[in-house]
Design an enzyme around this catalytic site. Structure first.
Site, PDB file in Angstrom:
ATOM      1  N   THR A 154      -3.560 -11.332   2.206  1.00  0.00           N
ATOM      2  CA  THR A 154      -4.079 -12.321   3.148  1.00  0.00           C
ATOM      3  C   THR A 154      -4.743 -13.500   2.432  1.00  0.00           C
ATOM      4  OG1 THR A 154      -5.871 -12.620   4.759  1.00  0.00           O
ATOM      5  CG2 THR A 154      -6.096 -10.778   3.283  1.00  0.00           C
ATOM      6  N   ASP A 155      -4.763 -14.656   3.103  1.00  0.00           N
ATOM      7  CA  ASP A 155      -5.467 -15.817   2.536  1.00  0.00           C
ATOM      8  C   ASP A 155      -6.980 -15.596   2.510  1.00  0.00           C
ATOM      9  OD1 ASP A 155      -5.962 -16.002   5.277  1.00  0.00           O
ATOM     10  OD2 ASP A 155      -5.202 -18.048   5.504  1.00  0.00           O
ATOM     11  N   GLU A 156      -7.464 -14.579   3.243  1.00  0.00           N
ATOM     12  CA  GLU A 156      -8.917 -14.388   3.315  1.00  0.00           C
ATOM     13  C   GLU A 156      -9.516 -13.989   1.969  1.00  0.00           C
ATOM     14  OE1 GLU A 156     -10.477 -12.590   6.828  1.00  0.00           O
ATOM     15  OE2 GLU A 156      -8.662 -13.014   7.973  1.00  0.00           O
ATOM     16  N   TYR A 180     -13.719  -6.844   4.854  1.00  0.00           N
ATOM     17  CA  TYR A 180     -12.246  -6.753   4.938  1.00  0.00           C
ATOM     18  C   TYR A 180     -11.610  -7.512   3.774  1.00  0.00           C
ATOM     19  CZ  TYR A 180      -7.556  -8.359   6.263  1.00  0.00           C
ATOM     20  OH  TYR A 180      -6.213  -8.684   6.245  1.00  0.00           O
ATOM     21  N   LYS A 184      -9.292  -6.208   0.599  1.00  0.00           N
ATOM     22  CA  LYS A 184      -7.932  -6.698   0.317  1.00  0.00           C
ATOM     23  C   LYS A 184      -7.873  -7.307  -1.092  1.00  0.00           C
ATOM     24  CE  LYS A 184      -4.692  -6.878   2.649  1.00  0.00           C
ATOM     25  NZ  LYS A 184      -3.582  -5.910   2.947  1.00  0.00           N
TER      26      LYS A 184
HETATM   27  N1  LIG Z   1      -2.695 -10.038  11.127  1.00  0.00           N
HETATM   28  C1  LIG Z   1      -2.812 -11.075  10.293  1.00  0.00           C
HETATM   29  O1  LIG Z   1      -3.091 -12.189  10.726  1.00  0.00           O
HETATM   30  C2  LIG Z   1      -2.584 -10.896   8.808  1.00  0.00           C
HETATM   31  C3  LIG Z   1      -2.528 -12.038   7.989  1.00  0.00           C
HETATM   32  C4  LIG Z   1      -2.265 -11.862   6.615  1.00  0.00           C
HETATM   33  C5  LIG Z   1      -2.092 -10.601   6.091  1.00  0.00           C
HETATM   34  N2  LIG Z   1      -2.167  -9.503   6.911  1.00  0.00           N
HETATM   35  C6  LIG Z   1      -1.962  -8.192   6.306  1.00  0.00           C
HETATM   36  O2  LIG Z   1      -0.772  -7.664   6.866  1.00  0.00           O
HETATM   37  C7  LIG Z   1      -0.853  -6.250   6.970  1.00  0.00           C
HETATM   38  C8  LIG Z   1      -0.533  -5.813   8.388  1.00  0.00           C
HETATM   39  O3  LIG Z   1      -1.459  -6.435   9.277  1.00  0.00           O
HETATM   40  P1  LIG Z   1      -1.350  -6.186  10.863  1.00  0.00           P
HETATM   41  O4  LIG Z   1      -2.007  -7.321  11.520  1.00  0.00           O
HETATM   42  O5  LIG Z   1       0.034  -5.819  11.220  1.00  0.00           O
HETATM   43  O6  LIG Z   1      -2.284  -4.904  10.992  1.00  0.00           O
HETATM   44  P2  LIG Z   1      -2.331  -3.798  12.127  1.00  0.00           P
HETATM   45  O7  LIG Z   1      -3.782  -3.384  12.173  1.00  0.00           O
HETATM   46  O8  LIG Z   1      -1.673  -4.252  13.374  1.00  0.00           O
HETATM   47  O9  LIG Z   1      -1.445  -2.608  11.532  1.00  0.00           O
HETATM   48  C9  LIG Z   1      -1.865  -1.799  10.489  1.00  0.00           C
HETATM   49  C10 LIG Z   1      -0.988  -0.554  10.478  1.00  0.00           C
HETATM   50  O10 LIG Z   1      -1.373   0.245   9.347  1.00  0.00           O
HETATM   51  C11 LIG Z   1      -1.496   1.592   9.772  1.00  0.00           C
HETATM   52  N3  LIG Z   1      -2.479   2.250   8.896  1.00  0.00           N
HETATM   53  C12 LIG Z   1      -3.823   2.004   8.813  1.00  0.00           C
HETATM   54  N4  LIG Z   1      -4.385   2.828   7.901  1.00  0.00           N
HETATM   55  C13 LIG Z   1      -3.378   3.586   7.386  1.00  0.00           C
HETATM   56  C14 LIG Z   1      -3.334   4.601   6.392  1.00  0.00           C
HETATM   57  N5  LIG Z   1      -4.445   5.009   5.752  1.00  0.00           N
HETATM   58  N6  LIG Z   1      -2.135   5.179   6.099  1.00  0.00           N
HETATM   59  C15 LIG Z   1      -1.000   4.790   6.756  1.00  0.00           C
HETATM   60  N7  LIG Z   1      -1.000   3.833   7.713  1.00  0.00           N
HETATM   61  C16 LIG Z   1      -2.166   3.239   8.024  1.00  0.00           C
HETATM   62  C17 LIG Z   1      -1.958   1.512  11.220  1.00  0.00           C
HETATM   63  O11 LIG Z   1      -1.691   2.713  11.927  1.00  0.00           O
HETATM   64  C18 LIG Z   1      -1.143   0.321  11.708  1.00  0.00           C
HETATM   65  O12 LIG Z   1       0.121   0.735  12.188  1.00  0.00           O
HETATM   66  C19 LIG Z   1      -2.255  -5.874   6.510  1.00  0.00           C
HETATM   67  O13 LIG Z   1      -2.178  -5.450   5.160  1.00  0.00           O
HETATM   68  C20 LIG Z   1      -3.041  -7.163   6.610  1.00  0.00           C
HETATM   69  O14 LIG Z   1      -4.081  -7.218   5.662  1.00  0.00           O
HETATM   70  C21 LIG Z   1      -2.410  -9.629   8.256  1.00  0.00           C
END
Ligand SMILES: NC(=O)c1ccc[n+]([C@@H]2O[C@H](COP(=O)([O-])OP(=O)(O)OC[C@H]3O[C@@H](n4cnc5c(N)ncnc54)[C@H](O)[C@@H]3O)[C@@H](O)[C@H]2O)c1
Length: 366
Positions: A154-156, A180, A184
């Site tokens: 993430t950009d964060e 968070y 990351k």
């Molecule tokens: N949502 C955003 O805006 C955004 C932006 C940049 C990066 N990201 C990154 O993208 C990734 C996905 O984000 P998202 O928004 O889809 O998140 P989300 O919270 O919707 O999904 C996370 C998934 O991971 C699973 N999970 C959590 N802990 C786990 C574990 N210990 N073992 C196995 N599975 C596990 C959860 O059950 C869920 O299905 C993350 O790594 C996040 O940091 C998200």
């Protein structure tokens, strides 16, 4: 090609799985997901009716469970006995590539209790890269290896920008401000340490804020859409002038697939659509798109340590790999609002008692 996707039942992971199954008929996909509150198998329920479902395999489990992760990399997991088609590799690991989404992903939750964030995001990532290193038989230098480990970040991790600061580049210093973001950043540094020390053929991507269908209704855009659909107030943090670089989730997933297939091992890629918007502007656009009144928007006490601005320089991704986003923010918002309007059964079930208890803790009685 067998891809291990972690966290594929979540928001972004489920879109990535659909994109791959629809566009890469030679890929098989194993989804390892713990199904936390944000994991939802309904996100992929539509696949069942398609031929592509035969190339998709789900394993419920925790990325921190080293034994389980090892059994997937080594091919000893019972899944491989039940499905001999997953065993086509003569030797070595059946897993050719990992796309690692699994994480605790909500800043507000990390402010209340960060333990699960460091466990899953930092330790879980270490368990995965360690297994990849062992079972892929990585000896330095291995950057030309056919294996790939794509770490979705993430950009964060870069921290916060002032209004006139230049955009974050891949070599900008890491200054994470929330628990968070710190967890990351720890995962990014772990992956990069495995690249440096062992030659693990890994890539780190850092994306801006995603939005689109299937995002859990506790996140900003789906919360505002679903509250507005129910004529409930929309709790806007502080002055609402926090700026984010928004990207439609499918555009993010297209970039990830491109980077997986054509990106350079050991590289970091920023992913962003250049759609910088202040939260108040987003709230007003949502209300307008739904023909609701802006009176629904209510200011609430700001999030502690709230970052003011994220914005990404994506020159590397555009010039080296030719990626560009397909949807403008206005188009993406329209599509997203339309999806929540036509899928009330999906989000109403998630706004349960536990949801509202959490909501009151974060936003008070608004
Ligand atoms: N949502 C955003 O805006 C955004 C932006 C940049 C990066 N990201 C990154 O993208 C990734 C996905 O984000 P998202 O928004 O889809 O998140 P989300 O919270 O919707 O999904 C996370 C998934 O991971 C699973 N999970 C959590 N802990 C786990 C574990 N210990 N073992 C196995 N599975 C596990 C959860 O059950 C869920 O299905 C993350 O790594 C996040 O940091 C998200």
């Amino acid at each position: 090609m067998i891809l291990l996707v972690t966290g594929g039942a979540g928001f972004i992971g489920s879109h990535f799985i659909r994109l791959v199954l629809e566009n890469r008929p030679s890929y098989r996909l194993i989804n390892l997901d713990k199904l936390t509150y944000s994991g939802n198998l309904e996100n992929l329920a539509d696949l069942a009716a398609h031929e592509a479902a035969k190339r998709y395999f789900f394993v419920e489990g925790d990325i921190c469970d080293a034994g389980l992760v090892r059994s997937l990399f080594s091919g000893e997991h019972p899944l491989f006995d039940r499905h001999p088609e997953l065993r086509y590799r003569e030797a070595g690991s059946p897993i050719s590539a990992v796309v690692h989404f699994a994480a605790e992903s909500h800043v507000d939750r990390s402010i209340r209790d960060a333990s699960a964030f460091f466990r899953t995001n930092a330790e879980g990532t270490r368990v995965l890269v360690e297994s990849a290193r062992i079972h892929w038989g990585i000896e330095p230098p291995a950057s030309k290896s056919l294996y790939r480990f794509l770490h979705v970040s993430t950009d964060e991790v870069y921290g916060s920008l002032e209004p006139n600061d230049p955009l974050f580049r891949e070599d900008s210093p890491l200054r994470p401000n929330s628990p968070y973001a710190a967890s990351k950043a720890a995962s990014d540094l772990t992956v990069l340490a495995y690249v440096h020390t062992y030659g693990l053929p890994a890539i780190v991507t850092r994306c801006g804020n995603n939005y689109g269908p299937n995002q859990h209704p506790e996140k900003f855009i789906p919360l505002f859409i679903t509250n507005a659909l129910e004529d409930r107030p929309l709790p806007l943090y502080g002055d609402g002038r926090q700026v984010r670089d928004w990207i439609y989730v499918v555009d993010h997933c297209r970039a990830l697939l491109l980077i997986l297939e054509r990106g350079l091992a050991g590289e970091i890629y920023n992913i962003g659509a250049g759609e910088e918007r202040a939260n108040r502007e987003v709230a007003e656009l949502l209300v307008l798109t739904m023909n609701k009144s802006t009176d629904l928007i209510r200011s609430v006490r700001d999030r502690p340590g709230h970052d003011r601005r994220y914005a990404l320089d994506v020159t590397r991704l555009k010039s080296a790999l030719g990626w560009k986003p397909e949807l403008s923010f206005a188009e993406g918002v329209k599509a997203t609002v339309g999806w929540y309007q036509s899928h009330p059964e999906w989000w109403k079930r998630l706004k349960d008692q536990a949801f509202w208890a959490y909501y009151r803790e974060v936003y008070g009685s608004v």
